[in-house]
Design a protein around this motif. Structure first.
Motif, mmCIF file in Angstrom:
data_model
loop_
_atom_site.group_PDB
_atom_site.id
_atom_site.type_symbol
_atom_site.label_atom_id
_atom_site.label_comp_id
_atom_site.label_asym_id
_atom_site.label_seq_id
_atom_site.Cartn_x
_atom_site.Cartn_y
_atom_site.Cartn_z
ATOM 1 N N LEU A 185 0.828 -1.210 0.000
ATOM 2 C CA LEU A 185 0.000 0.000 0.000
ATOM 3 C C LEU A 185 0.858 1.254 0.000
ATOM 4 C CD1 LEU A 185 -2.766 -1.121 2.527
ATOM 5 C CD2 LEU A 185 -3.001 -0.821 0.056
ATOM 6 N N VAL B 135 -2.344 -3.543 -5.027
ATOM 7 C CA VAL B 135 -3.464 -3.340 -4.112
ATOM 8 C C VAL B 135 -4.215 -4.651 -3.889
ATOM 9 C CG1 VAL B 135 -5.692 -2.197 -3.826
ATOM 10 C CG2 VAL B 135 -3.744 -0.891 -4.644
ATOM 11 N N ALA C 214 -7.051 -1.533 1.584
ATOM 12 C CA ALA C 214 -6.890 -2.167 0.269
ATOM 13 C C ALA C 214 -8.220 -2.258 -0.459
ATOM 14 C CB ALA C 214 -6.272 -3.553 0.439
#
Length: 229
Positions: free
Chosen positions: A120, A144, A171
């Motif tokens: 991330l 992601v 996410a």
């Protein structure tokens, strides 16, 4: 055409900081350059490292984890992803991917959560809010998706890992702005907050929680400066 296909299909092994690769192709009467945009490293490189078929690394999982943490702190997120992947592989080689001992499950969950966090952070650094999260390029979208998979694996191993719940929620919100996904993300983030996040992470969690609720209500866009990490 055959030569060009070989060029574009062939793997690249260049510096991780390099974003472009240039090929110079010559024929008797023509010469030209082919430029191909290249993401710094194949998106799956740090995740394939956990494969049971890959050769074992001599370093211990704890050592590899510490190296990954050091790389993450320095902002070397791709290298951190790789290192956490090696740590996962080393750990799994010792206790398996579904350990029974609670301490082992917690330790493996932390490794998955750390790799999700690095992924991330990579997306945030590389994209820097140039578009809505649902418009991420394929390479970043894959990171992601892997972050979501890693965070999901972490909470499966240890349902009390507050950071993993937060990363899972982040996410999911980064993959798309669908209301159903936003609802699931809100639940994940609320779970992380309830389980007890470190004080330094609470403002981040609250910001993402508000964004998730707003997305679910379909009222407001992603708040300004609401970064991924």
């Amino acid at each position: 055409r055959t030569v060009l296909k070989q060029v574009f299909d062939s793997p690249l092994r260049i510096s991780r900081s390099t974003l472009f690769a240039t090929f110079r192709i010559s024929w008797p009467h023509c010469k030209f350059s082919v430029h191909r945009w290249r993401y710094p490293l194949h998106p799956m490189a740090g995740y394939a490292a956990a494969s049971a078929d890959a050769p074992a690394e001599p370093s211990s999982a704890e050592t590899l984890k510490a190296e990954g943490n050091n790389l993450y702190v320095k902002g070397n997120n791709l290298e951190a992803i790789e290192k956490y992947g090696l740590a996962i592989k080393a750990f799994v080689a010792t206790v398996g991917d579904e350990p029974e001992a609670p301490a082992d499950r917690k330790a493996l969950a932390i490794l998955y959560s750390n790799r999700a966090q690095a992924a991330l952070a990579l997306v945030r650094t590389e994209w820097k809010g140039q578009a809505k999260q649902g418009e991420l390029p394929k390479e970043l979208r894959l990171h992601v998706m892997r972050a979501n998979a890693d965070a999901s694996q972490a909470v499966e191993l240890d349902e009390n890992n507050a950071k993993a719940w937060l990363r899972k929620g982040q996410a999911q919100l980064s993959m798309s702005v669908l209301q159903q996904r936003a609802k699931e993300a809100v639940t994940c983030i609320e779970t992380g907050i309830r389980l007890g996040l470190p004080a330094s992470m609470k403002p981040e969690a609250e910001k993402w929680l508000n964004y998730g609720k707003a997305t679910f209500d379909n009222e407001t866009p992603m708040p300004e400066n609401c970064t991924l990490m």
